[in-house]
Design a protein around this motif. Structure first.
Motif, mmCIF file in Angstrom:
data_model
loop_
_atom_site.group_PDB
_atom_site.id
_atom_site.type_symbol
_atom_site.label_atom_id
_atom_site.label_comp_id
_atom_site.label_asym_id
_atom_site.label_seq_id
_atom_site.Cartn_x
_atom_site.Cartn_y
_atom_site.Cartn_z
ATOM 1 N N LEU A 98 6.632 -6.522 3.216
ATOM 2 C CA LEU A 98 5.939 -5.237 3.214
ATOM 3 C C LEU A 98 6.496 -4.361 2.111
ATOM 4 C CD1 LEU A 98 5.370 -6.355 6.086
ATOM 5 C CD2 LEU A 98 5.577 -4.020 6.943
ATOM 6 N N GLY A 99 5.604 -3.652 1.400
ATOM 7 C CA GLY A 99 6.089 -2.772 0.356
ATOM 8 C C GLY A 99 5.038 -1.807 -0.128
ATOM 9 N N GLU A 100 5.402 -1.053 -1.148
ATOM 10 C CA GLU A 100 4.528 -0.006 -1.671
ATOM 11 C C GLU A 100 3.440 -0.594 -2.576
ATOM 12 O OE1 GLU A 100 4.706 3.194 -0.715
ATOM 13 O OE2 GLU A 100 6.334 2.653 0.653
ATOM 14 N N GLU A 101 2.621 0.274 -3.097
ATOM 15 C CA GLU A 101 1.413 -0.122 -3.825
ATOM 16 C C GLU A 101 1.701 -1.015 -5.028
ATOM 17 O OE1 GLU A 101 -2.838 0.139 -4.451
ATOM 18 O OE2 GLU A 101 -1.540 0.500 -2.739
ATOM 19 N N MET A 102 2.824 -0.789 -5.693
ATOM 20 C CA MET A 102 3.130 -1.547 -6.907
ATOM 21 C C MET A 102 3.941 -2.809 -6.659
ATOM 22 S SD MET A 102 1.487 0.089 -9.119
ATOM 23 C CE MET A 102 2.060 -0.772 -10.582
ATOM 24 N N SER A 128 -6.420 13.500 4.714
ATOM 25 C CA SER A 128 -5.228 12.674 4.895
ATOM 26 C C SER A 128 -4.763 11.959 3.635
ATOM 27 C CB SER A 128 -5.499 11.617 5.973
ATOM 28 O OG SER A 128 -6.409 10.639 5.473
ATOM 29 N N GLY A 129 -5.651 11.822 2.638
ATOM 30 C CA GLY A 129 -5.306 11.017 1.470
ATOM 31 C C GLY A 129 -5.100 9.556 1.827
ATOM 32 N N GLY A 130 -5.749 9.104 2.890
ATOM 33 C CA GLY A 130 -5.643 7.721 3.326
ATOM 34 C C GLY A 130 -4.521 7.449 4.304
ATOM 35 N N SER A 131 -3.657 8.450 4.547
ATOM 36 C CA SER A 131 -2.443 8.248 5.331
ATOM 37 C C SER A 131 -2.689 8.303 6.834
ATOM 38 C CB SER A 131 -1.403 9.306 4.947
ATOM 39 O OG SER A 131 -0.295 9.262 5.811
ATOM 40 N N VAL A 132 -2.364 7.215 7.511
ATOM 41 C CA VAL A 132 -2.400 7.192 8.971
ATOM 42 C C VAL A 132 -1.415 8.218 9.516
ATOM 43 C CG1 VAL A 132 -1.927 5.777 11.011
ATOM 44 C CG2 VAL A 132 -3.069 4.758 9.032
ATOM 45 N N GLY A 167 0.831 -1.195 0.000
ATOM 46 C CA GLY A 167 0.000 0.000 0.000
ATOM 47 C C GLY A 167 0.866 1.245 0.000
ATOM 48 N N PRO A 168 0.245 2.413 -0.200
ATOM 49 C CA PRO A 168 1.004 3.663 -0.262
ATOM 50 C C PRO A 168 1.740 3.964 1.041
ATOM 51 C CG PRO A 168 -1.222 3.949 -1.126
ATOM 52 C CD PRO A 168 -1.190 2.604 -0.485
ATOM 53 N N ALA A 169 2.768 4.779 0.932
ATOM 54 C CA ALA A 169 3.503 5.230 2.112
ATOM 55 C C ALA A 169 2.553 5.956 3.061
ATOM 56 C CB ALA A 169 4.642 6.153 1.690
ATOM 57 N N GLY A 170 2.765 5.747 4.345
ATOM 58 C CA GLY A 170 1.964 6.443 5.341
ATOM 59 C C GLY A 170 0.737 5.696 5.797
ATOM 60 N N GLN A 181 -5.301 -0.727 4.060
ATOM 61 C CA GLN A 181 -6.486 0.098 3.872
ATOM 62 C C GLN A 181 -6.238 1.543 4.303
ATOM 63 O OE1 GLN A 181 -9.371 -1.229 2.342
ATOM 64 N NE2 GLN A 181 -7.750 -2.741 1.975
ATOM 65 N N PRO A 182 -6.894 2.494 3.637
ATOM 66 C CA PRO A 182 -6.744 3.898 4.042
ATOM 67 C C PRO A 182 -7.305 4.127 5.431
ATOM 68 C CG PRO A 182 -8.510 3.664 2.439
ATOM 69 C CD PRO A 182 -7.821 2.342 2.498
ATOM 70 N N VAL A 183 -6.786 5.126 6.100
ATOM 71 C CA VAL A 183 -7.229 5.456 7.454
ATOM 72 C C VAL A 183 -8.718 5.801 7.461
ATOM 73 C CG1 VAL A 183 -6.642 7.918 7.279
ATOM 74 C CG2 VAL A 183 -6.607 6.767 9.517
ATOM 75 N N SER A 184 -9.417 5.393 8.497
ATOM 76 C CA SER A 184 -10.850 5.652 8.634
ATOM 77 C C SER A 184 -11.094 6.540 9.849
ATOM 78 C CB SER A 184 -11.611 4.331 8.817
ATOM 79 O OG SER A 184 -11.273 3.737 10.059
ATOM 80 N N VAL A 185 -12.337 6.995 10.015
ATOM 81 C CA VAL A 185 -12.688 7.789 11.193
ATOM 82 C C VAL A 185 -12.540 6.942 12.453
ATOM 83 C CG1 VAL A 185 -14.530 9.080 12.347
ATOM 84 C CG2 VAL A 185 -14.206 9.320 9.878
ATOM 85 N N ASP A 186 -12.897 5.676 12.376
ATOM 86 C CA ASP A 186 -12.698 4.793 13.527
ATOM 87 C C ASP A 186 -11.223 4.684 13.885
ATOM 88 O OD1 ASP A 186 -15.398 4.297 13.809
ATOM 89 O OD2 ASP A 186 -15.345 2.384 12.732
#
Length: 238
Positions: free
Chosen positions: A134-138, A192-196, A35-38, A160-165
């Motif tokens: 573990l690695g990036e999206e590609m 956030s663009g999905g970033s924790v 998944g993406p960084a962050g 998964q991208p960060v959620s409100v929960d």
């Protein structure tokens, strides 16, 4: 004592590792979390490593096969035997004997080299251990061209991208001095663009601002037009 928020990606890694470790004999023992960084992959995998005593190694861009084996052996508290083949045997023997999982973070660096991919496959074949990459999206696409490796992956796990929960679970850790309203948490997630990681940075900033303002609770109304971190580079004069 460091706290770990029980966010969704942590549960995702836990579930994946339980499936790997409890797999039926004959099933492959590799899994890939990508998944993406962050997105919190490293933090989640590190927390699981602490829980089940996995060996955890974060690969660097300049590492050779020898360097990777030396770092894995250091994580195992073993003295390297010297040659690459001897160290490979050491790693495989320890994995097989201990029954512990090996987690290799930043595996995109290894995926750039056919020899590093083959070394990782050798470690797996010689030990039949459970290995989480573990690695990036590609990363799945990078591994697809290595058929003998790709076919040994049991689980492909998209972070998964960060959620409100998730943000609510992170708030007591990164903003412990203030009650952050759900409306403001939702705004942090939206930006956030999905970033924790970005949510954590904003929660820390909110905590500092709350201390200055004397807030016990902060929502969007209290925060008003104060800036929030989005990861965008600042513009000149901003």
């Amino acid at each position: 004592m460091n706290q770990t928020a029980q966010i969704y990606n942590l549960e995702l890694v836990r579930t994946a590792t339980e499936r790997l470790c409890g797999r039926t004999a004959g099933l492959p023992g590799l899994a890939v979390l990508y998944g993406p960084a962050g997105y919190g992959k490293t933090t989640a995998a590190g927390a699981v490593a602490n829980e089940n005593r996995s060996y955890f190694v974060q690969i660097r861009s300049a590492w050779t096969r020898k360097a990777l084996l030396e770092k894995i052996l250091a994580e195992m508290s073993l003295k390297p035997d010297g040659t690459i083949s001897a160290m490979l045997d050491q790693v495989a023997t320890q994995l097989a004997a201990s029954g512990r999982m090996l987690i290799l973070d930043e595996f995109d660096y290894a995926a750039r080299s056919d020899s590093m991919i083959e070394l990782t496959r050798d470690i797996y074949e010689a030990s039949q251990a459970t290995i989480l990459l573990l690695g990036e999206e590609m990363l799945p696409q990078k591994l697809k061209k290595h058929e003998r490796f790709h076919s040994r992956v049991l689980s492909w796990i998209p972070a998964q991208p960060v959620s409100v929960d998730d943000a609510a679970a992170l708030a007591p850790i990164y903003a412990p001095e203030v009650d952050v309203g759900e409306d403001l948490l939702a705004e942090l997630v939206r930006l956030s663009g999905g970033s924790v990681r970005r949510v954590c940075v904003n929660l820390s900033n909110i905590n500092q601002e709350a201390a200055l303002e004397g807030w016990e609770r902060v929502g969007r109304r209290e925060w008003a037009d104060r800036p929030l971190y989005t990861g965008e580079a600042p513009r000149r004069g901003a």
